[in-house]
Design a protein around this motif. Structure first.
Motif, PDB file in Angstrom:
ATOM      1  N   GLN A   1     -26.437  35.525  38.910  1.00  0.00           N
ATOM      2  CA  GLN A   1     -26.787  35.628  40.336  1.00  0.00           C
ATOM      3  C   GLN A   1     -26.998  34.221  40.922  1.00  0.00           C
ATOM      4  OE1 GLN A   1     -26.317  37.992  42.197  1.00  0.00           O
ATOM      5  NE2 GLN A   1     -27.508  39.845  41.848  1.00  0.00           N
ATOM      6  N   ARG A   2     -27.659  33.369  40.137  1.00  0.00           N
ATOM      7  CA  ARG A   2     -27.905  31.998  40.612  1.00  0.00           C
ATOM      8  C   ARG A   2     -26.565  31.271  40.778  1.00  0.00           C
ATOM      9  NH1 ARG A   2     -26.484  27.151  38.340  1.00  0.00           N
ATOM     10  NH2 ARG A   2     -27.266  27.679  36.251  1.00  0.00           N
TER      11      ARG A   2
ATOM     12  N   GLN B   1     -30.901  40.038  30.508  1.00  0.00           N
ATOM     13  CA  GLN B   1     -31.591  39.841  31.781  1.00  0.00           C
ATOM     14  C   GLN B   1     -31.443  38.391  32.258  1.00  0.00           C
ATOM     15  OE1 GLN B   1     -32.964  42.281  33.815  1.00  0.00           O
ATOM     16  NE2 GLN B   1     -32.710  40.506  35.165  1.00  0.00           N
ATOM     17  N   GLU B   2     -31.605  37.466  31.325  1.00  0.00           N
ATOM     18  CA  GLU B   2     -31.436  36.047  31.706  1.00  0.00           C
ATOM     19  C   GLU B   2     -29.990  35.767  32.121  1.00  0.00           C
ATOM     20  OE1 GLU B   2     -33.316  35.066  27.866  1.00  0.00           O
ATOM     21  OE2 GLU B   2     -34.270  33.378  28.902  1.00  0.00           O
TER      22      GLU B   2
ATOM     23  N   ASP C   1     -29.662  37.047  35.660  1.00  0.00           N
ATOM     24  CA  ASP C   1     -30.337  36.125  36.595  1.00  0.00           C
ATOM     25  C   ASP C   1     -29.513  34.849  36.770  1.00  0.00           C
ATOM     26  OD1 ASP C   1     -33.628  36.958  35.228  1.00  0.00           O
ATOM     27  OD2 ASP C   1     -32.300  38.007  36.629  1.00  0.00           O
TER      28      ASP C   1
END
Ligand code: MV4
Length: 446
Positions: free
Chosen positions: A404-405, A397-398, A401
Motif C-alpha cells: 500500500q505504501r 500483513q507487513e 502494508d
C-alpha cells in the motif's frame, strides 16, 4: 555455458532476461518490431534486430524472422519469455533443428502438456488429484450426458487445446450441455484447429494456486513452493502472492509433492508451473501445467532467494540444479501487483499513450520490474502491462502494508492505470483475511 542468447520477447520480461544474462556474463541479442524501435530497454541488449511491423503476427510471432535474427546474431540459445512463442512446440522444434538451444522444455514435453486432456490423464496416472470428469475426450452427446449425470451439474466443457481460460464453457443442465457441446467443439475447432473436448465437474468459487517447478536435464526436479493467483479478472491476474493465505501446511506439502510427481511423469524440464484450483473445502485439483516462465515469477524469487531466469539458463546449458529440495526454503511473504495501462472505470479498457512522468517506489523489500520511463509510449499493439510492483516482508500483513505504501508512491502520469483498483483490493477485508475466490473482483467491482 552460452556466449550469446537471443531474447524472443519484448518489454519487462525481455529486460528481465537481459539483466540475468548480463550478470552471467552472457551477451544478448534483442528483437523489436517497428513499434518498439528505439525503446530504452533494448539498449541493455548487446545488439537488437527489427523483426517486422507492429502487429505481433507480423513480427514477434514470425518464427522465420526470429530464427534469422538468431542466425545473424550468432546465438547459441533463445529465451522465449512468456506469451508469444513461449509455448509454441513447433518453434521449440525449429530451434532444435537449427542447433539453437530453446530455454524451456523439450518440444515433445511442451506438446504433451499443451494437450490439456493428455495432461489430465497423466496427472491421474501420477496420482495427482484431478477434477472429477471424463476419462479422456468426449465426442458425443450421449457420452457427455452420462458423464454429467455421474459427476453432477454444473459441468465445464474444456477444449483439449485450450488453457488459460480459453475454450471453457459451463453447462448447468442436460439441455444446456447438449447445446454447449456443439458450440464448444466448433469454437475449439475455430480457435485452436482442434475441436477435441473433455468434461470436468465445475468447481465453483475456487482459489487459484500454482506451484513453481524447476527440473534439470539429469532428472532432478524441485518445487519452489506455491503462488496464490486468485485475484484476477477474466483470467487476467491482477495480484499474486506467496505463501498462499489460508492454505494449511499439509495441503501445501501435498500440492507441491503432487506437482513434482507430475513433472517427473511428463519428462518435463526447465521451469514450469503446475496449476491447481482449491475448492471451499480446501481440496486441490490439478488443472494444467504451464510450460513457461510466468509473469508472476518474481514472487517466488523473493521468498526463495532464487533467480529463476538464471536457473532456466543454467539448466538449458546442461548444468545440474545447484540446490536440492531441502535447500529451498520459503521465507516471509511476497505480493506482486500488475500495473496495467488500463482504465478500471471503463471496464479495464486499455489506455495506450505516453507516460509524462514516472516516480518509482523503493525502500526495504520493494522491487519494480518495468521497461517504461517518462516519455515512453505505451503501444496499443501489445498487452497493457507496464510493470510489476513486488514487495517482500517478514509477514503477509507487513507485505500488504508495504505494498500500500509503495502503490502510494508510484506515479504514472499520462496514462490511466489499475493502481487505484489495486489499492482498493489491498484495503478490502476479504483480501486481508485471505478469503477471496476467483470471482472476487467481478463480484466486488461489477
Ligand atoms: C476450472 C475451474 C473450475 N472448475 N476447472 C481457468 C483457466 C484455467 N487456468 C483453468 N481455469 C479454471 N478451471 C473446473 N473444473 C475454474 C477455473 C478458473 C476460473 C474459471 C472462471 C473464471 C476465473 C477463473 C480463474 C481461475 C481458474
Amino acid at each position: 555455458m552460452f556466449q550469446r542468447i537471443l531474447v524472443a520477447n519484448r518489454g519487462e520480461i525481455a529486460l528481465r532476461v537481459f539483466r540475468a544474462c548480463r550478470e552471467l556474463g552472457i551477451e544478448t541479442v534483442g528483437i523489436f518490431s517497428e513499434a518498439d524501435r528505439g525503446a530504452a530497454y533494448l539498449e541493455l541488449a548487446d545488439e537488437a534486430y527489427c523483426v517486422g511491423p507492429p502487429k505481433v503476427c507480423d513480427s514477434y510471432l514470425k518464427i522465420d524472422r526470429v530464427i534469422s535474427a538468431a542466425e545473424i546474431g550468432n546465438v547459441q540459445a533463445i529465451h522465449p519469455g512468456y506469451g508469444f512463442l513461449a509455448e509454441n512446440a513447433h518453434f521449440a522444434e525449429v530451434c532444435r533443428s537449427c542447433n539453437i538451444e530453446f530455454i524451456g522444455p523439450s518440444h515433445e514435453a511442451m506438446a504433451l502438456v499443451g494437450d490439456k486432456n493428455a495432461a489430465r490423464q497423466m496427472a491421474r496416472q501420477a496420482d495427482v488429484p484431478a477434477v472429477p470428469g471424463s476419462d479422456g475426450l468426449v465426442s458425443n452427446e450421449t457420452e457427455a450426458l452420462r458423464i454429467a449425470h455421474e459427476i453432477g451439474f454444473p459441468v465445464l466443457i474444456k477444449a483439449a487445446a485450450g488453457g488459460g481460460g480459453r475454450g471453457m464453457r459451463v453447462a448447468l443442465n442436460d439441455l444446456a450441455l447438449k447445446s454447449s457441446l456443439q458450440q464448444a467443439q466448433a469454437e475449439a475447432g475455430a480457435a485452436f484447429g482442434n475441436s477435441e473436448i473433455y468434461l470436468e465437474k465445475y468447481i465453483e468459487h475456487p482459489r487459484h494456486v500454482e506451484v513453481q517447478i524447476l527440473a534439470d536435464l539429469d532428472g532432478n526436479v524441485v518445487h519452489l513452493w506455491e503462488r496464490d493467483c486468485t485475484v484476477q479478472r477474466r483470467h487476467q491476474k491482477l495480484i499474486e502472492e506467496s505463501p498462499a493465505p489460508q492454505l494449511d501446511g499439509q495441503t501445501r506439502a501435498a500440492m507441491c509433492e503432487a506437482a513434482v510427481r507430475l513433472v517427473n511423469a511428463a519428462n518435463y524440464t526447465n521451469a514450469g508451473t503446475v496449476e491447481f484450483i482449491v475448492d471451499r473445502q480446501g481440496r486441490f485439483y490439478f488443472i494444467e501445467l504451464n510450460a513457461r516462465i510466468q509473469v508472476e515469477h518474481p514472487v517466488t524469487e523473493m521468498v526463495t532467494g532464487i533467480d529463476l531466469i538464471k536457473a532456466q539458463i543454467r539448466v538449458a546449458a546442461g548444468e545440474p540444479l545447484p540446490f536440492g529440495q531441502e535447500g529451498i526454503q520459503s521465507r516471509g511473504a511476497a505480493i506482486e501487483c500488475r500495473i496495467n495501462a488500463e482504465d478500471p472505470t471503463k471496464h479495464f479498457r486499455p489506455c495506450p499513450g505516453t507516460i509524462q512522468r514516472l516516480i518509482v517506489p523503493g525502500g526495504f523489500g520493494v522491487r519494480f520490474d518495468s521497461h517504461v520511463h517518462a516519455g515512453y509510449t505505451v503501444s496499443p499493439h501489445y498487452d497493457s502491462m507496464i510493470g510489476k510492483l513486488i514487495v517482500h516482508q517478514p509477514t503477509r500483513q507487513e507485505a500488504i502494508d508495504c505494498m500500500q505504501r509503495a502503490l502510494g508512491e508510484l506515479r504514472v502520469e499520462g496514462v490511466r492505470t489499475t493502481i487505484p483498483l489495486l489499492k482498493e483490493v489491498l484495503a478490502h477485508s476479504a483480501f486481508n483475511e485471505g478469503l477471496v475466490d476467483t470471482t472476487f473482483i467481478e463480484r466486488t467491482w461489477p
